[in-house]
Scaffold this active site. Structure first.
Site, PDB file in Angstrom:
ATOM      1  N   HIS A 238       0.891  -1.159   0.000  1.00 53.21           N
ATOM      2  CA  HIS A 238       0.000   0.000   0.000  1.00 53.21           C
ATOM      3  C   HIS A 238       0.930   1.210   0.000  1.00 53.21           C
ATOM      4  O   HIS A 238       1.779   1.346   0.883  1.00 53.21           O
ATOM      5  CB  HIS A 238      -0.900   0.003   1.243  1.00 53.21           C
ATOM      6  N   LEU A 239       0.799   2.089  -0.986  1.00 54.33           N
ATOM      7  CA  LEU A 239       1.782   3.135  -1.233  1.00 54.33           C
ATOM      8  C   LEU A 239       2.095   3.946   0.025  1.00 54.33           C
ATOM      9  O   LEU A 239       1.195   4.504   0.659  1.00 54.33           O
ATOM     10  CB  LEU A 239       1.275   4.067  -2.327  1.00 54.33           C
ATOM     11  N   HIS A 240       3.381   4.007   0.366  1.00 61.65           N
ATOM     12  CA  HIS A 240       3.805   4.766   1.539  1.00 61.65           C
ATOM     13  C   HIS A 240       5.291   5.073   1.470  1.00 61.65           C
ATOM     14  O   HIS A 240       6.069   4.353   0.847  1.00 61.65           O
ATOM     15  CB  HIS A 240       3.506   4.003   2.825  1.00 61.65           C
ATOM     16  N   PHE A 241       5.664   6.176   2.096  1.00 65.88           N
ATOM     17  CA  PHE A 241       7.046   6.539   2.348  1.00 65.88           C
ATOM     18  C   PHE A 241       7.260   6.478   3.859  1.00 65.88           C
ATOM     19  O   PHE A 241       6.316   6.636   4.639  1.00 65.88           O
ATOM     20  CB  PHE A 241       7.345   7.964   1.864  1.00 65.88           C
TER      21      PHE A 241
END
Length: 440
Positions: A238-241
């Site tokens: 799940h898109l994350h930085f």
């Protein structure tokens, strides 16, 4: 052939832990105060709205200079401290032993035994950088709203605003900043772009520009953002930085570099020299968008060519390091020594940048520059393979990379931006202001 390894992901949310121990609860009436339709109506969170027009980034802070305290920096620290006092974290990261390893590079070793406990085994493919989002697995819509510090969005009028109690607009998926309940360092948070869109872990231009804006708005050179692709030790699709504070230079920030070219938008692209992991560094740009476009296009190129990679955003968004890597593939093929595997260190962006997060006391006590170098050397692409990858990248970003277009910068020129980690008094002064752990 499909390559898989047994991955043991670190718990980043308390609700991820609950799922592992109790099974998935029904969404309807879940009572979790989560980011799903059951709990979003009427929900409110703080909102930091940033100014979109940013020509550049903050100046590097010289030795013995205390960085100014910007509002977003204060907001993030205050929120993180509040969650720590309320017992949201699985362990006290400020109590972890940390030291600078003797040697030329200043690798940083941390003993973080808390990240070694209570994990759940999961199968992750390592031969596919792009994989579809799977709603049945843990994702950030399942975190509790109390784990989220604030919403982070561009303002409508190109001015900075802060709203302490703003509605969550489910029709326009907000980007949020949440705590990592298994922190590596002080202030460890997750930037989750457009959380409700349930984007898989893959960089796009909009999300990368958002990460650069966070680096700029925080305006603290000891706050860095990192990104791990699938196949390069991302554990949640799940898109994350990720981001945290460390009041000492990362070794990669001190590494010399050799200029390859400068784009028409003013972005300088260089090879990283004399470092165990080969890669590229991107600097400057006439605008923040110039830098974002070049780096995000490079990342998209790697993704589309199924090349795992890690990214470090440093110097308040002024420098971005890009590392194609192959450790997980070697691990799946049985090409990594048992000695390295026994450490259970997964060399993701922080380790590659020189912050070695160790899970066993014996590894911490025996930490050396030689050991760090040996591990990171396994991460790196070969020189020949990196040249092939660079050709793909430069074709994607349409740069002229003819040798001799621009003279290479010297080691002295490329090194002058890095602070000296020997000046611990100055670093202690900064750490006392920001609460960060200074290493000695």
């Amino acid at each position: 052939m499909m390559l898989k390894i047994k991955r043991v992901p670190t718990v980043v949310s308390n609700y991820q832990k609950d799922e592992a121990e109790e099974g998935v609860r029904p969404v309807t009436g879940c009572g979790r105060n989560c980011f799903r339709s059951c709990c979003l109506p009427g929900a409110k969170l703080p909102l930091y709205a940033f100014k979109k027009a940013k020509d550049a980034v903050c100046e590097k802070v010289s030795e013995n200079t205390e960085p100014p305290v910007d509002f977003l920096d204060s907001l993030l620290i205050a929120g993180w401290e509040d969650r720590m006092q309320r017992g949201f974290f699985r362990y006290d990261v400020t109590a972890c032993d940390t030291k600078v390893i003797a040697g030329n590079y200043g690798f940083i070793a941390q003993l973080n035994e808390g990240r070694h406990l209570k994990k759940r085994p999961t199968e992750f493919r390592v031969d596919k950088v792009l994989q579809p989002f799977d709603e049945t697995k843990f994702n950030f819509t399942k975190v509790g709203q109390e784990e989220v510090l604030f919403q982070f969005e561009a303002s409508d009028d190109n001015e900075v605003h802060y709203f302490p109690n703003a509605p969550i607009d489910s029709d326009n998926s907000p980007s949020v900043v949440a705590i990592n309940v298994s922190p590596i360092e002080y202030g460890h948070v997750l930037l989750i772009p457009r959380i409700l869109e349930q984007l898989p872990q893959r960089i796009d231009g909009e999300s990368f520009l958002l990460a650069l804006h966070m680096a700029v708005e925080t305006a603290n050179p000891y706050f860095r953002l990192g990104y791990n692709s699938l196949g390069a030790f991302a554990t949640i699709n799940h898109l994350h930085f990720q981001a945290y504070y460390l009041a000492t230079p990362f070794p990669i920030e001190r590494a010399p570099s050799k200029r390859i070219t400068t784009t028409s938008g003013g972005v300088k692209i260089s090879d990283i020299l004399n470092y165990p992991v080969r890669g590229l560094v991107f600097e400057g740009g006439n605008t923040l968008e110039d830098l974002s476009n070049i780096v995000s296009n490079a990342c998209i190129c790697l993704q589309e060519n199924n090349i795992p990679y890690n990214v470090l955003i440093a110097d308040c968004g002024k420098r971005v390091f890009l590392f194609p890597q192959c450790y997980a593939e070697k691990q799946a093929l049985g090409e990594v020594s048992s000695e390295l595997l026994d450490t259970q260190v997964n060399p993701a962006v922080w380790e590659i940048s020189g912050h070695m997060v160790l899970k066993r006391k014996e590894d911490y006590e025996e930490a050396s520059e030689e050991n760090a170098w040996r591990l990171l050397a396994e991460v790196s692409l070969s020189e020949e393979r990196l040249e092939e990858v660079k050709e793909l990248i430069f074709e994607a970003i349409c740069c002229n990379v003819e040798e001799g277009v621009l003279p290479p910068i010297t080691v002295e020129e490329s090194d002058d931006a890095a602070e000296s980690h020997d000046d611990t008094d100055a670093l202690k002064m900064v750490a006392s202001c920001y609460g960060a752990c200074v290493v000695e």
